[in-house]
Design a protein around this motif. Structure first.
Motif: not given
Length: 115
Positions: A3-10, A95-109
């Motif tokens: 099973y895969i979790d995919g993430v795209v972020a800026a 472990n604080e995220m060094p980016f804006d997590g509110s614009r991250m897209i993710f899902g399970g596949f």
């Protein structure tokens, strides 16, 4: 099948090393809770689309780079149980995220083909 979790972020381009450090710390936590592997990719050749693209999907700003990552789990059950533990793991909470997590897209596949 896995099973895969995919993430795209800026991620702010100046935070590339901070992002890598964050990912290195995170992979330890993910593997501790059942993940088989994690892959982190820094955008290099990402065309901007006329209607949509990875850039617009994460509302990338001029000073940011698109990242794409995935986590491989042995099953959805292990993933679901793992995420519950990850969300309260002190190593991840701190472990604080060094980016804006509110614009991250993710899902399970579900994996359809693995060659």
């Amino acid at each position: 099948m896995s099973y895969i979790d995919g993430v795209v972020a800026a991620v702010p381009t100046v935070n590339k090393q901070a992002y890598l450090d964050h990912a290195k710390a995170a992979v330890t936590v993910f593997k501790r809770h059942g993940a088989l592997s994690m892959v982190e990719c820094w955008g290099d050749d990402i065309p901007e689309g006329k209607i949509n693209s990875l850039h617009t999907a994460v509302q990338r700003k001029d000073d940011e780079t698109v990242v794409f990552s995935w986590i491989v789990w042995p099953s959805k059950t292990v993933r679901d149980e793992g995420w519950e533990k990850i969300m309260t793991d002190p190593d991840m909470v701190d472990n604080e995220m060094p980016f804006d997590g509110s614009r991250m897209i993710f899902g399970g596949f579900d994996v359809l083909l693995e060659a």
